[in-house]
Design a protein around this motif. Structure first.
Motif, PDB file in Angstrom:
ATOM      1  N   ALA A  15      37.545 -16.858  28.429  1.00  0.00           N
ATOM      2  CA  ALA A  15      37.205 -17.864  27.429  1.00  0.00           C
ATOM      3  C   ALA A  15      36.058 -17.390  26.545  1.00  0.00           C
ATOM      4  N   TYR A  16      35.014 -16.815  27.157  1.00  0.00           N
ATOM      5  CA  TYR A  16      33.885 -16.312  26.377  1.00  0.00           C
ATOM      6  C   TYR A  16      34.319 -15.156  25.478  1.00  0.00           C
ATOM      7  N   ALA A  17      35.192 -14.296  25.973  1.00  0.00           N
ATOM      8  CA  ALA A  17      35.668 -13.180  25.158  1.00  0.00           C
ATOM      9  C   ALA A  17      36.446 -13.683  23.941  1.00  0.00           C
ATOM     10  N   ILE A  18      37.286 -14.705  24.144  1.00  0.00           N
ATOM     11  CA  ILE A  18      38.045 -15.274  23.029  1.00  0.00           C
ATOM     12  C   ILE A  18      37.111 -15.918  22.020  1.00  0.00           C
ATOM     13  N   LEU A  19      36.091 -16.648  22.504  1.00  0.00           N
ATOM     14  CA  LEU A  19      35.137 -17.288  21.596  1.00  0.00           C
ATOM     15  C   LEU A  19      34.359 -16.258  20.785  1.00  0.00           C
ATOM     16  N   ILE A  20      33.905 -15.200  21.440  1.00  0.00           N
ATOM     17  CA  ILE A  20      33.163 -14.151  20.736  1.00  0.00           C
ATOM     18  C   ILE A  20      34.042 -13.489  19.683  1.00  0.00           C
ATOM     19  N   LEU A  21      35.299 -13.218  20.045  1.00  0.00           N
ATOM     20  CA  LEU A  21      36.224 -12.614  19.093  1.00  0.00           C
ATOM     21  C   LEU A  21      36.461 -13.539  17.899  1.00  0.00           C
ATOM     22  N   ALA A  22      36.599 -14.846  18.166  1.00  0.00           N
ATOM     23  CA  ALA A  22      36.813 -15.805  17.080  1.00  0.00           C
ATOM     24  C   ALA A  22      35.613 -15.851  16.146  1.00  0.00           C
ATOM     25  N   VAL A  23      34.401 -15.806  16.717  1.00  0.00           N
ATOM     26  CA  VAL A  23      33.184 -15.819  15.897  1.00  0.00           C
ATOM     27  C   VAL A  23      33.119 -14.567  15.027  1.00  0.00           C
ATOM     28  N   LEU A  24      33.410 -13.410  15.604  1.00  0.00           N
ATOM     29  CA  LEU A  24      33.352 -12.159  14.843  1.00  0.00           C
ATOM     30  C   LEU A  24      34.379 -12.148  13.711  1.00  0.00           C
ATOM     31  N   VAL A  25      35.585 -12.598  14.011  1.00  0.00           N
ATOM     32  CA  VAL A  25      36.624 -12.623  12.981  1.00  0.00           C
ATOM     33  C   VAL A  25      36.252 -13.600  11.864  1.00  0.00           C
ATOM     34  N   SER A  26      35.660 -14.734  12.232  1.00  0.00           N
ATOM     35  CA  SER A  26      35.283 -15.735  11.233  1.00  0.00           C
ATOM     36  C   SER A  26      34.106 -15.274  10.383  1.00  0.00           C
ATOM     37  N   ALA A  27      33.158 -14.572  10.983  1.00  0.00           N
ATOM     38  CA  ALA A  27      31.946 -14.172  10.270  1.00  0.00           C
ATOM     39  C   ALA A  27      32.116 -12.883   9.479  1.00  0.00           C
ATOM     40  N   PHE A  28      33.123 -12.079   9.796  1.00  0.00           N
ATOM     41  CA  PHE A  28      33.249 -10.778   9.135  1.00  0.00           C
ATOM     42  C   PHE A  28      33.440 -10.877   7.618  1.00  0.00           C
ATOM     43  N   PRO A  29      34.263 -11.801   7.082  1.00  0.00           N
ATOM     44  CA  PRO A  29      34.391 -11.863   5.616  1.00  0.00           C
ATOM     45  C   PRO A  29      33.054 -12.087   4.908  1.00  0.00           C
ATOM     46  N   PHE A  30      32.202 -12.957   5.466  1.00  0.00           N
ATOM     47  CA  PHE A  30      30.895 -13.176   4.847  1.00  0.00           C
ATOM     48  C   PHE A  30      30.021 -11.938   4.962  1.00  0.00           C
ATOM     49  N   TYR A  31      30.065 -11.276   6.129  1.00  0.00           N
ATOM     50  CA  TYR A  31      29.297 -10.042   6.297  1.00  0.00           C
ATOM     51  C   TYR A  31      29.782  -8.975   5.321  1.00  0.00           C
ATOM     52  N   TRP A  32      31.092  -8.859   5.136  1.00  0.00           N
ATOM     53  CA  TRP A  32      31.618  -7.874   4.206  1.00  0.00           C
ATOM     54  C   TRP A  32      31.210  -8.195   2.767  1.00  0.00           C
ATOM     55  N   THR A  33      31.101  -9.482   2.438  1.00  0.00           N
ATOM     56  CA  THR A  33      30.615  -9.861   1.111  1.00  0.00           C
ATOM     57  C   THR A  33      29.203  -9.343   0.892  1.00  0.00           C
ATOM     58  N   ILE A  34      28.345  -9.471   1.913  1.00  0.00           N
ATOM     59  CA  ILE A  34      26.977  -8.959   1.805  1.00  0.00           C
ATOM     60  C   ILE A  34      26.985  -7.444   1.648  1.00  0.00           C
ATOM     61  N   VAL A  35      27.814  -6.769   2.434  1.00  0.00           N
ATOM     62  CA  VAL A  35      27.895  -5.306   2.348  1.00  0.00           C
ATOM     63  C   VAL A  35      28.372  -4.882   0.972  1.00  0.00           C
ATOM     64  N   ALA A  36      29.452  -5.488   0.493  1.00  0.00           N
ATOM     65  CA  ALA A  36      30.004  -5.100  -0.804  1.00  0.00           C
ATOM     66  C   ALA A  36      29.052  -5.422  -1.943  1.00  0.00           C
ATOM     67  N   ALA A  37      28.312  -6.528  -1.827  1.00  0.00           N
ATOM     68  CA  ALA A  37      27.373  -6.906  -2.878  1.00  0.00           C
ATOM     69  C   ALA A  37      26.173  -5.969  -2.946  1.00  0.00           C
ATOM     70  N   SER A  38      25.908  -5.252  -1.883  1.00  0.00           N
ATOM     71  CA  SER A  38      24.747  -4.351  -1.849  1.00  0.00           C
ATOM     72  C   SER A  38      25.149  -2.890  -2.039  1.00  0.00           C
ATOM     73  N   ARG A  39      26.405  -2.641  -2.355  1.00  0.00           N
ATOM     74  CA  ARG A  39      26.889  -1.280  -2.566  1.00  0.00           C
ATOM     75  C   ARG A  39      27.330  -1.098  -4.016  1.00  0.00           C
ATOM     76  N   SER A  40      27.629   0.130  -4.382  1.00  0.00           N
ATOM     77  CA  SER A  40      28.170   0.429  -5.702  1.00  0.00           C
ATOM     78  C   SER A  40      29.696   0.426  -5.637  1.00  0.00           C
ATOM     79  N   ASN A  41      30.306   0.427  -6.808  1.00  0.00           N
ATOM     80  CA  ASN A  41      31.766   0.442  -6.849  1.00  0.00           C
ATOM     81  C   ASN A  41      32.321   1.731  -6.243  1.00  0.00           C
ATOM     82  N   ALA A  42      31.597   2.823  -6.423  1.00  0.00           N
ATOM     83  CA  ALA A  42      32.044   4.098  -5.846  1.00  0.00           C
ATOM     84  C   ALA A  42      31.991   4.061  -4.329  1.00  0.00           C
TER      85      ALA A  42
END
Length: 278
Positions: A15-42
Motif C-alpha cells: 500500500a505504501y509503495a502504491i501511494l509513493i508511486l502515485a505521489v511521484l507520478v502526480s508530482a512529476f509534471p509540475f517538477y518537469w515544468t520547473i526543470v523546463a522553465a529553468s533550461r534553454s530550448n537547446a
C-alpha cells in the motif's frame, strides 16, 4: 486509522509503495515544468533531457514579461477567477439550500431542469452569448467573462447534495421556533455548516475559471487578456521556445497552488465529513 472496535489498521508495504508511486507520478509534471522553465530550448532538445533544474529561470521569466503582458494577465485572471468563485459559491449555496431544505411548488422539476443543463455542451451557447455581450458593448471587458460564470448547475447540485446530508432538519425547525427568518437561518446556520463544501466548490470553481481558455479567447483580446490568453503569445517564431512557454506556465500555476494551500484544510475536512456521513 482506528476502528470502532478499537483496533488500529496499518497499511502494508504494498500500500505504501502504491501511494509513493502515485505521489511521484502526480508530482512529476509540475517538477518537469520547473526543470523546463529553468533550461534553454537547446537543453530541452537533448536526448535524454536533463532532469535537474538549470540556471535560466530568471532569464526565461524576463522573456515571458517581454513577450506577453503577463502582469496584466495575472491581475485580470485574479479578478475574473475571484469574482466567479465568490459569486458561484454564494449563489450555489443559496440555491442548494433552497432545493435541499425548503418546500415550494415545482422544486423537483426545477432541480431536474438545472441538472439537465449539464448535458448541454457549452459550445452551443457561445454565439448567442457573444451576440449578447456585443449588444451590451462588453467585448474585451472583464465582465463579459465574469457574469456568464457566476452560477453553475454542477455547483447547485453539489451544494444541494452536501446540505441534504450535513444540515439536520431539526436545526432548521428549532430556528423557526425561535423566530429566525430564512435569511437569518442561511447566514447563521447554513453557511457555517456548509463551509467545507463551499471550500471544495470554491477551489474547483477557481481552478476551472483560472484555466478557462475557450470563452476568454472569444470575449477578450491580447490587449486585455487573462493568463491563458496571454500564454498563447509565448514562444512565437518558426521554432517555439518551449522553455519560455514553460516559464509562463509556471507563473500561471503558482496562484492555483496558493489557493489550494489556503483552502486545503477545509477541503480535507469536507471530504472526511462526507465520508463519515456516508
Amino acid at each position: 486509522m482506528t476502528t470502532r472496535a478499537g483496533r488500529t489498521l496499518h497499511g502494508g508495504k504494498v500500500a505504501y509503495a502504491i501511494l509513493i508511486l502515485a505521489v511521484l507520478v502526480s508530482a512529476f509534471p509540475f517538477y518537469w515544468t520547473i526543470v523546463a522553465a529553468s533550461r534553454s530550448n537547446a537543453d530541452l532538445a537533448q536526448v535524454p533531457p536533463s532532469l535537474l533544474p538549470g540556471p535560466n529561470l530568471i532569464r526565461n521569466i524576463e522573456a515571458v514579461m517581454e513577450e506577453a503582458d503577463i502582469g496584466t494577465a495575472l491581475v485580470n485572471s485574479l479578478i475574473v477567477s475571484g469574482s466567479i468563485t465568490v459569486g458561484t459559491v454564494l449563489c450555489c449555496t443559496l440555491a442548494g439550500f433552497a432545493f435541499a431544505k425548503l418546500r415550494f411548488r415545482g422544486r423537483g422539476a426545477l432541480l431536474a431542469v438545472t441538472v439537465g443543463t449539464m448535458m448541454i455542451p457549452p459550445q452551443l451557447g457561445v454565439i448567442p452569448l457573444f451576440m449578447v455581450i456585443a449588444e451590451l458593448s462588453w467585448v474585451n471587458q472583464l465582465q463579459s467573462v465574469i457574469l456568464p460564470g457566476l452560477v453553475s448547475a454542477f455547483g447547485v447540485f453539489f451544494m444541494r447534495q452536501f446540505l441534504v446530508q450535513a444540515l439536520p432538519d431539526e436545526l432548521i425547525e428549532a430556528a423557526r421556533v425561535d423566530g429566525a427568518s430564512t435569511a437569518r437561518i442561511f447566514w447563521s446556520i447554513v453557511v457555517p455548516i456548509a463551509r467545507p463544501g463551499m471550500a471544495v466548490l470554491g477551489l474547483l470553481t477557481f481552478m476551472a475559471a483560472w484555466n478557462d481558455f475557450f470563452w476568454p479567447i472569444v470575449a477578450l483580446s491580447s490587449q486585455n487578456p487573462t493568463v491563458q490568453v496571454a500564454l498563447r503569445q509565448l514562444g512565437g517564431g518558426y521554432v517555439h521556445d518551449q522553455s519560455v512557454i514553460m516559464a509562463g506556465t509556471l507563473l500561471g500555476t503558482l496562484p492555483v497552488l496558493l489557493v489550494f494551500g489556503l483552502l486545503g484544510r477545509q477541503i480535507v475536512g469536507g471530504i472526511m465529513q462526507g465520508a463519515v456521513k456516508g
